[in-house]
Design a protein around this motif. Sequence first.
Motif, PDB file in Angstrom:
ATOM      1  N   PHE A 113      19.611  -0.556 -14.328  1.00 51.65           N
ATOM      2  CA  PHE A 113      18.296   0.069 -14.336  1.00 51.65           C
ATOM      3  C   PHE A 113      17.217  -0.929 -14.750  1.00 51.65           C
ATOM      4  O   PHE A 113      16.202  -1.088 -14.064  1.00 51.65           O
ATOM      5  CB  PHE A 113      18.295   1.285 -15.269  1.00 51.65           C
ATOM      6  N   THR A 114      17.459  -1.608 -15.886  1.00 50.51           N
ATOM      7  CA  THR A 114      16.463  -2.577 -16.365  1.00 50.51           C
ATOM      8  C   THR A 114      16.268  -3.683 -15.342  1.00 50.51           C
ATOM      9  O   THR A 114      15.137  -4.121 -15.072  1.00 50.51           O
ATOM     10  CB  THR A 114      16.936  -3.207 -17.698  1.00 50.51           C
ATOM     11  N   CYS A 115      17.392  -4.136 -14.784  1.00 51.57           N
ATOM     12  CA  CYS A 115      17.309  -5.236 -13.830  1.00 51.57           C
ATOM     13  C   CYS A 115      16.538  -4.797 -12.574  1.00 51.57           C
ATOM     14  O   CYS A 115      15.688  -5.540 -12.078  1.00 51.57           O
ATOM     15  CB  CYS A 115      18.717  -5.697 -13.480  1.00 51.57           C
ATOM     16  N   ASP A 150      23.275  -3.910 -16.702  1.00 48.67           N
ATOM     17  CA  ASP A 150      22.101  -3.106 -17.015  1.00 48.67           C
ATOM     18  C   ASP A 150      21.290  -2.939 -15.721  1.00 48.67           C
ATOM     19  O   ASP A 150      20.213  -3.512 -15.569  1.00 48.67           O
ATOM     20  CB  ASP A 150      21.286  -3.820 -18.105  1.00 48.67           C
ATOM     21  N   TRP A 152      24.595  -9.864 -15.410  1.00 47.45           N
ATOM     22  CA  TRP A 152      23.450  -9.284 -16.118  1.00 47.45           C
ATOM     23  C   TRP A 152      22.939  -8.057 -15.352  1.00 47.45           C
ATOM     24  O   TRP A 152      22.633  -7.026 -15.931  1.00 47.45           O
ATOM     25  CB  TRP A 152      22.339 -10.325 -16.259  1.00 47.45           C
ATOM     26  N   ASP A 174      21.821 -12.065 -23.917  1.00 48.88           N
ATOM     27  CA  ASP A 174      21.869 -10.849 -23.106  1.00 48.88           C
ATOM     28  C   ASP A 174      23.212 -10.628 -22.428  1.00 48.88           C
ATOM     29  O   ASP A 174      23.288  -9.930 -21.415  1.00 48.88           O
ATOM     30  CB  ASP A 174      20.763 -10.898 -22.031  1.00 48.88           C
ATOM     31  N   SER A 194      18.670 -11.524 -10.020  1.00 49.19           N
ATOM     32  CA  SER A 194      17.523 -10.931 -10.711  1.00 49.19           C
ATOM     33  C   SER A 194      16.212 -11.628 -10.354  1.00 49.19           C
ATOM     34  O   SER A 194      15.138 -11.074 -10.585  1.00 49.19           O
ATOM     35  CB  SER A 194      17.751 -10.972 -12.222  1.00 49.19           C
ATOM     36  N   LEU A 220      14.338  -2.535 -12.431  1.00 50.83           N
ATOM     37  CA  LEU A 220      12.937  -2.399 -12.842  1.00 50.83           C
ATOM     38  C   LEU A 220      12.234  -3.761 -12.819  1.00 50.83           C
ATOM     39  O   LEU A 220      11.097  -3.897 -12.355  1.00 50.83           O
ATOM     40  CB  LEU A 220      12.909  -1.822 -14.265  1.00 50.83           C
ATOM     41  N   CYS A 221      12.952  -4.769 -13.326  1.00 52.62           N
ATOM     42  CA  CYS A 221      12.394  -6.142 -13.346  1.00 52.62           C
ATOM     43  C   CYS A 221      12.138  -6.624 -11.921  1.00 52.62           C
ATOM     44  O   CYS A 221      11.073  -7.181 -11.619  1.00 52.62           O
ATOM     45  CB  CYS A 221      13.359  -7.112 -14.022  1.00 52.62           C
TER      46      CYS A 221
END
Lengths: 330, 281
Positions: B28-30, B26, B22, A116, B124, B32-33
């Motif tokens: 938005f994804t992070c 990203d 990380w 990733d 995260s 969201l997580c």
Amino acid sequence: MSNLAAAAIATSDIAIELSNVTKVFSQGRPAGLFRRGTRRVAALDGVSFSIRGGEFVAYAGPNGAGKSTTFKLLCGMLAPQSGRVSALGLDPARDRIPIMQKTGVLFGNRSELWWDHPVRASFEWKRRVWDIEDKTYARMFTMACDLLGLDEFLDTFSRELSLGQRMRANLGLMLLHDPSLILLDEPTLGLDVLAKRRIIDCLKRMNREEGKTLLVTSHDIDDLTEMAQRIMLLSKGKLAFDGKYDALTLLTGDKRLLCFTAREPEPDLHGAVMISREGDRHCYEYDAGSVSIAALLRSLAEIPGVRDVETGRAPIESVIAELYRGWTED
Amino acid sequence: MADKIRRLLCLYKLYARMDLQWFMQDKFTCALCIASDLLGSVASISGVFLLSQRFAGVAGLSADEALFFLGFFTLADGLNAMLFASNNVLHISRRVGRGQVDHMLIQPVPLWMQLLAEGFMPVSGNSGFLCGLALTIVSITRLGLAVTPAWLLLLLACLLLRMAVVTGWAYLAGASAFYKPAACEEISSLAIDVFSGLGKYPLSGLPSWLAGLLFTAVPVGLMAWLPAHILLGKMDAPVTLLLPVIIAAALLSAATYAFQKGLRHYVKFGCGRYRDLGHRN
């Protein structure tokens, strides 16, 4: 690294040594509804060889011959049942850390890249985990980028790389700590011609100009022939051949090819066997030790309409295929 | 030793930076997580919380004390996740069962150091920790607890002991993946689920044999119930703290022994299974 380990690495001229190494695995298999049997498979059976520093050695053999097992023994991932394994003068089972500081290992079906993250982040990760000096890192990073053309995808996420790019990135990553011993298990697996070419050129240069010791496995014998000066063949856990390619070709007799163009469908050449035919082009194989080329050419002269006669050694690929076939039938 | 600590701190810094990268790559994804983790943390304790609100307390704890109990549980769970959840470090049976210990063995770093550092995810993976911290602070304020340095040390000791119990338990179970890689791939996760699932429930009023079981053999009671009682001053700290110390020491010793024995088995027999998932996923 301990002083003792560092001294051993510095003074050892033998990069790899296996003495009478045996590694046996147990494979489970059903032996009835409620019973489970096991089968013992000798991945390596009394194998001995040594590789000097700066050598480029090909390590080949049919599937399951014990090639990957050898690599794992050299990295300390496996321990032998008996015998002695030494890498850079050290025992991998005991001195894993000092060995891995000077060894680069790459398994073709595995990746050390961070999925990733961009490739560059994996490189930075390696720099910190391996504690690579700035000067060494800068030199090897530039070299890896130049030789493998990494610049175009350094900022691409590893998960988005093509197979060839991923392999090149893994190879670049493997080189960053300037390893003196490089172990590559099928580095050209599934690659196209261009990607393969880049990797082969890079490895040849590493050996020629940087003096690295390389042990490489592949099922593509042509690749191995191009890269390595010496080939070792494993069969059923035993070292079946260790020497130069020329000597290998003599193992199945001094096989030669005679190819020519003729209109006759199946010309009879005494002492030679037809191995292929495409249109008017015929290829025969003969053993130069027992049949003279002069006699064959005389027979050929009697065939009407013969043109474009070529002779040469049988390709190493076919020699090895014949050896593999022989070993399987034994 | 100083060199090892320096290396370890260096690795923590590296993994913290990678985690931040990380997030930045990203967002938005992070986000969201993190948001779903946060929701999950809140949802998992909401049952006991609502009961305590409805009945002005639960199982001998007042509503605010129950909030403190749940806050400690979430804080400790979040801290464990933040330090060890990344790259399947806590869920170690996944790495072992997938034949991916090989990736660790090619690094010129001791395994213990890799295991301590690789799971660190301060960006995260901080949602549970932050949620727990907020709940704990709110409950402390409402209870009017005197937060002294000694009390903070006690809190830290409770958190560390709880972490040792969960990690020891996960590794003790996870060592079985050295022998049965496919069958035991998820065993560490299942072992951790026992604590995550049961640790947030009040354990008072149980028959003594069951209470004994839940404070020793399957030490669910050490997740939050016992530490919360110690921190709230409902139990005598030095004496009661001895139990988690003994259990944590026993579990860590057993886990270290089992893991090292399993690793010797791995090196002797190898793992006939490799799952190409990206070895840290």
